[in-house]
Design a protein around this motif. Structure first.
Motif, short mmCIF file in Angstrom:
data_model
loop_
_atom_site.label_atom_id
_atom_site.label_comp_id
_atom_site.label_asym_id
_atom_site.label_seq_id
_atom_site.Cartn_x
_atom_site.Cartn_y
_atom_site.Cartn_z
N PHE A 167 0.83 -1.21 0.00
CA PHE A 167 0.00 0.00 0.00
C PHE A 167 0.86 1.26 0.00
CE2 PHE A 167 0.84 -0.48 4.52
CZ PHE A 167 0.92 0.82 5.00
N LEU A 168 2.16 1.11 0.31
CA LEU A 168 3.07 2.25 0.32
C LEU A 168 3.71 2.53 -1.04
CD1 LEU A 168 4.90 1.70 3.72
CD2 LEU A 168 3.28 3.50 3.17
N ARG A 169 3.38 1.72 -2.04
CA ARG A 169 4.00 1.91 -3.35
C ARG A 169 3.83 3.33 -3.89
NH1 ARG A 169 8.16 -0.14 -5.16
NH2 ARG A 169 8.62 2.05 -5.35
N PRO A 170 2.64 3.96 -3.80
CA PRO A 170 2.51 5.34 -4.30
C PRO A 170 3.45 6.32 -3.58
CG PRO A 170 0.35 4.37 -3.98
CD PRO A 170 1.33 3.42 -3.36
N LEU A 171 3.62 6.13 -2.26
CA LEU A 171 4.52 6.99 -1.49
C LEU A 171 5.96 6.77 -1.92
CD1 LEU A 171 5.19 8.95 0.83
CD2 LEU A 171 5.19 6.97 2.37
N PHE A 172 6.36 5.51 -2.07
CA PHE A 172 7.73 5.21 -2.49
C PHE A 172 8.01 5.77 -3.89
CE2 PHE A 172 7.61 1.20 0.36
CZ PHE A 172 7.89 1.96 1.47
N ASP A 173 7.06 5.62 -4.80
CA ASP A 173 7.24 6.15 -6.15
C ASP A 173 7.44 7.66 -6.11
OD1 ASP A 173 6.98 3.65 -7.28
OD2 ASP A 173 4.88 3.89 -7.84
N TYR A 174 6.69 8.32 -5.24
CA TYR A 174 6.79 9.78 -5.12
C TYR A 174 8.16 10.18 -4.57
CZ TYR A 174 5.81 14.54 -3.51
OH TYR A 174 5.85 15.89 -3.29
N ILE A 175 8.59 9.53 -3.49
CA ILE A 175 9.85 9.89 -2.84
C ILE A 175 11.05 9.58 -3.74
CG2 ILE A 175 11.36 9.48 -0.86
CD1 ILE A 175 8.89 8.90 0.80
N GLU A 176 10.94 8.50 -4.52
CA GLU A 176 12.07 8.10 -5.36
C GLU A 176 12.32 9.06 -6.52
OE1 GLU A 176 11.09 3.96 -6.09
OE2 GLU A 176 12.71 3.34 -4.75
N GLN A 177 11.44 10.05 -6.69
CA GLN A 177 11.76 11.13 -7.63
C GLN A 177 12.97 11.93 -7.15
OE1 GLN A 177 8.10 13.42 -9.18
NE2 GLN A 177 7.47 12.68 -7.17
N PHE A 178 13.18 11.93 -5.84
CA PHE A 178 14.22 12.76 -5.24
C PHE A 178 15.51 11.98 -4.93
CE2 PHE A 178 10.00 14.18 -3.68
CZ PHE A 178 9.88 15.31 -4.47
N TYR A 179 15.35 10.68 -4.61
CA TYR A 179 16.54 9.89 -4.27
C TYR A 179 16.14 8.41 -4.22
CZ TYR A 179 21.14 9.03 -2.20
OH TYR A 179 22.43 8.61 -1.98
N PRO A 180 17.02 7.50 -4.68
CA PRO A 180 16.71 6.06 -4.59
C PRO A 180 16.56 5.62 -3.13
CG PRO A 180 18.56 6.47 -6.08
CD PRO A 180 18.30 7.76 -5.36
N LEU A 181 15.60 4.74 -2.88
CA LEU A 181 15.33 4.30 -1.51
C LEU A 181 15.91 2.90 -1.26
CD1 LEU A 181 11.59 5.39 -1.16
CD2 LEU A 181 13.66 6.70 -0.64
N SER A 182 16.53 2.75 -0.12
CA SER A 182 17.06 1.44 0.26
C SER A 182 15.93 0.55 0.78
CB SER A 182 18.12 1.60 1.35
OG SER A 182 17.53 2.07 2.55
N GLU A 183 16.18 -0.76 0.80
CA GLU A 183 15.16 -1.69 1.32
C GLU A 183 14.93 -1.43 2.81
OE1 GLU A 183 13.35 -3.80 -0.67
OE2 GLU A 183 14.39 -2.58 -2.15
N ALA A 184 15.97 -1.06 3.53
CA ALA A 184 15.82 -0.78 4.96
C ALA A 184 14.94 0.45 5.18
CB ALA A 184 17.19 -0.56 5.60
N PHE A 185 15.12 1.46 4.34
CA PHE A 185 14.30 2.69 4.40
C PHE A 185 12.83 2.33 4.20
CE2 PHE A 185 12.26 6.47 2.86
CZ PHE A 185 12.96 7.56 3.37
N LYS A 186 12.56 1.49 3.21
CA LYS A 186 11.18 1.08 2.93
C LYS A 186 10.61 0.25 4.07
CE LYS A 186 11.94 1.00 -2.08
NZ LYS A 186 12.03 0.14 -3.28
N ALA A 187 11.43 -0.63 4.62
CA ALA A 187 10.97 -1.49 5.70
C ALA A 187 10.55 -0.69 6.93
CB ALA A 187 12.05 -2.50 6.07
N GLU A 188 11.29 0.39 7.23
CA GLU A 188 10.92 1.25 8.36
C GLU A 188 9.52 1.84 8.16
OE1 GLU A 188 12.42 1.87 11.13
OE2 GLU A 188 14.55 1.39 10.88
N HIS A 189 9.23 2.24 6.93
CA HIS A 189 7.91 2.80 6.64
C HIS A 189 6.82 1.73 6.70
CE1 HIS A 189 10.31 6.22 5.32
NE2 HIS A 189 9.19 6.93 5.23
#
Length: 203
Positions: A7-29
């Protein structure tokens, strides 16, 4: 849960416009965020609520407003795919805000606790870069709203709003009039005049 179906895919897609996200970063969210649904005309946040989260508006339409006596004053609108939140002093603990967040359409939002955001800044260097870029975007948007509010002529304010990315046709007229600092009758007259002028130019 795979991030492609989260369900966080839209948020991750938005944030990744600014910088690639690590798996650990995503897991925290994944551990701290939640998906909420708010019905049309209901409050997402009001002064009786603890202002403890930001929100990512997945879809729907939201307005921010404050109250002056019995009158409410629209301060901003969001048509989705962006981060939104109520007024909050950055150096203070989460508290009650004077601002209301209202769903003008049925909305789906991702709730992001400020405690998570503070933790990300402390533990993930990329969060500071992302935060700086987001701050620049929100500062620019706030500056545009400030300029709009200071334009003396009602017609000029409406024309400037037309030039923005905001889909003004989705916003109820009484809220749009409040945002533009004019009476509903004035907004209706201006809209009719603009439609007539635009029709003539296109004929």
């Amino acid at each position: 849960m795979p991030y492609s179906t989260s369900f966080l895919r839209p948020l991750f897609d938005y944030i990744e416009q600014f910088y690639p996200l690590s798996e650990a970063f995503k897991a925290e969210h994944e551990r701290s965020c939640k998906l909420i649904h708010v019905k049309k005309n209901k409050h997402i946040l009001s002064p009786i609520d603890n202002n403890a989260s930001l929100y990512f508006l997945v879809h729907g339409l939201v307005r921010g407003f404050v109250r002056d006596g019995k009158k409410d004053i629209s301060t901003w609108f969001s048509c989705g795919n962006e981060l939104i939140g109520a007024i909050r002093h950055p150096d203070q603990q989460p508290d009650h805000s004077i601002e209301y967040l209202q769903a003008l359409e049925e909305c789906q939002l991702i709730c992001i606790p400020y405690t998570l955001i503070d933790s990300m800044y402390a533990n993930y260097p990329e969060a500071n870069l992302i935060g700086r870029k987001l701050l620049a975007l929100h500062y620019y948007a706030a500056s545009e709203r400030s300029i709009l509010a200071r334009i003396p002529k009602a017609m000029s304010r409406y024309r400037k709003l037309q030039e923005s990315d905001l889909d003004i046709n989705r916003i109820p007229q009484r809220y749009l009039a409040s945002y533009l600092g004019m009476r509903l009758e004035t907004l209706s007259r201006i809209r009719n005049k603009v439609l007539t002028l635009d029709y003539r130019l296109c004929s």
